[in-house]
Design an enzyme around this catalytic site. Structure first.
Site: not given
Ligand code: NDP
Length: 453
Positions: A126, A166
């Site tokens: 990571k 991510d």
């Molecule tokens: P994105 O950046 O596309 O979206 C993240 C979302 O979560 C946004 O809506 C963001 O809001 C919100 N968010 C992020 N940090 C926080 C926080 N500290 N508090 C509240 N809301 C928060 O990321 P992904 O959708 O790719 O990832 C989401 C989750 O899924 C993560 O935990 C990631 O590790 C996990 N994941 C992702 C994978 C992938 O293929 N993308 C694979 C496996 C797991 P804002 O815009 O306001 O920051």
């Protein structure tokens, strides 16, 4: 807790101070592994567990870049190469101001078990940076990505370490990172996944994590003769994972009533249908706006801003059947978990990594909730990344249907591995033990075979 786990935890905390998320991830896995270590003294003798909690390599570097005002900015870059026993390091890059060594180590540690569960040959890694892409111009994001890759390129490669996206790293960032890698190496290789469709990407990769999490929920529900048809679902986040979670729930006849970002959440009792989802995708992926605008566009929806004085998240306090945390780590604490149980939720499938605290997990387990931990439920993303690597190596691309069908089958297999492993070690229905044990065994056996390295 056994004496062994207790002393190992003390050791992990002493060696890795100020990394609470890493401690939490290790603790959760070790409590499941107690069951395995009793049966397998060979793992104890070869110190497999002591080795597995120590990254094979940690890279930290300076990322200087110039913003649109001509100011010099400095961020910190990281890559954690956690374990390569079963394949090249593989795992995403996260760009978010909260990124630090402990958070990336927890993510890399989880990734080792997750990748093993997919049945594909991928080790765990990571990386990322404390860079905040929010509010930056495309040109600033490009300059940052180029500077980041100017160091990272010497540590990665299609047979060494293959990063992906991510939080904060989507198609745009992968494009800039790939462009810079290609220029520096003078090579066009599958060194990153999540690439654009026209230059080596795989169909279904953007959808994979969200779709996979919903497929996993469907498998869990099927063990109780249930489906998603007619179920009300709570989804958090509004990024990549959340968006495709909503899409698949809608396709399977469920109704999603919430979405969020770090500023607040919306509750739409009527459901977020395909048209509203298209609005969210444009809002988040193109205009890069805030979820608040959803309630401005659809006045029946209610927007609630984050209240820092609350010790729970009101998003999890609505009547529902299923929950899909898809934002970030520790977004469901003990109180939230209790609210979910009290509101009738029977199934929780984690799209995010480690979104539930240990206290929350215990509440789910005590209440016999169908609880799919992230390392199993969100493995669809990395699984299709693995399929992207295969297609790159074969120099061909599979159709949308082929990839989706492979993803679906992989999620079914992961579910079966979890169920079988939990049962084999005397805790039927416990997906936490199932995922941790199922993921661990393959890596541990590979480490035994490969000697003390
Ligand atoms: P994105 O950046 O596309 O979206 C993240 C979302 O979560 C946004 O809506 C963001 O809001 C919100 N968010 C992020 N940090 C926080 C926080 N500290 N508090 C509240 N809301 C928060 O990321 P992904 O959708 O790719 O990832 C989401 C989750 O899924 C993560 O935990 C990631 O590790 C996990 N994941 C992702 C994978 C992938 O293929 N993308 C694979 C496996 C797991 P804002 O815009 O306001 O920051």
């Amino acid at each position: 807790m056994s004496e062994f786990v207790e002393s190992l935890m003390q050791d992990v905390k002493a060696k890795n101070p100020d990394q609470p998320e890493f401690h939490q991830a290790v603790y959760e896995v070790l409590t499941s592994l107690e069951l395995v270590l009793e049966k397998h003294p060979e793992y104890r003798k070869a110190k497999i567990v002591e080795r597995i909690v120590e990254p094979e390599r940690v890279i930290m570097f300076r990322v200087p870049w110039v913003d649109d005002n001509g100011e010099v900015q400095i961020n910190r870059g990281y890559r954690i190469e956690m374990n390569s026993a079963i394949g090249p390091y593989k795992g995403g890059l996260r760009f978010h101001p909260s990124v630090n060594l402990g958070i990336l180590k927890f993510l890399a540690f989880e990734q080792v078990f997750k990748n093993s569960l997919t049945t594909l040959p991928m080790g765990g890694g990571k990386g990322g940076s404390d860079f905040n892409p929010k509010g930056k111009s495309d040109a600033e994001v490009m300059r940052f990505c180029q500077s980041f890759m100017s160091e990272l390129f010497r540590h990665i490669g299609p047979n060494t370490d293959v990063p992906a996206g991510d939080i904060g790293v989507g198609g745009r960032e992968i494009g800039y990172l790939f462009g810079q890698y290609k220029k520096l190496r003078n090579e066009f290789t599958g060194v990153l996944t999540g690439k654009g469709l026209g230059w080596g990407g795989s169909l279904i990769r953007p959808e994979a994590t969200g779709y996979g999490s919903v497929y996993f929920a469907s498998e869990m529900l099927a063990t109780r003769g249930e489906t998603l048809e007619g179920k009300t679902c709570l989804v958090s986040g509004s990024g990549n994972v959340a968006q495709y979670t909503v899409e698949k729930i809608n396709q399977l006849g469920g109704k999603v009533v919430t979405l969020s970002d770090s500023s607040g959440y919306i509750y739409d009792e009527e459901g977020i249908d395909a048209k509203k989802l298209a609005f969210v995708m444009e809002l988040k992926n193109v205009r890069r706006g805030r979820i608040k605008e959803y309630a401005e566009k659809y006045p029946n929806a209610v927007y609630t801003p984050v209240d820092p004085n609350l010790d729970y998240n009101p998003l999890w306090n609505h009547k529902a059947d299923c929950a899909f945390p898809s934002a970030t780590q520790n977004e469901i604490n003990g109180k939230d978990a209790q609210h979910l149980v009290d509101n009738g939720v029977i199934c929780v499938s984690e799209g995010a990594n480690m979104p539930t605290t240990i206290e929350g997990i215990n509440i789910f387990l005590e209440n016999k909730i169908l609880y799919g931990p992230g390392k199993a439920a969100n493995a669809g993303g990395v699984a299709v990344s693995g399929l992207e690597m295969s297609q790159n190596s074969l120099r061909l691309s599979w159709t949308r249907e082929e990839v989706d069908q492979k993803l679906h089958q992989i999620m079914k297999n992961i579910h079966k591995t979890c169920v079988d492993s939990a049962e084999a070690y005397g805790t039927p229905g416990n997906y936490v033990n199932g995922a941790n044990i199922g993921g661990f065994l393959k890596v541990a056996n590979a480490m035994l075979d490969q000697g003390i390295v």
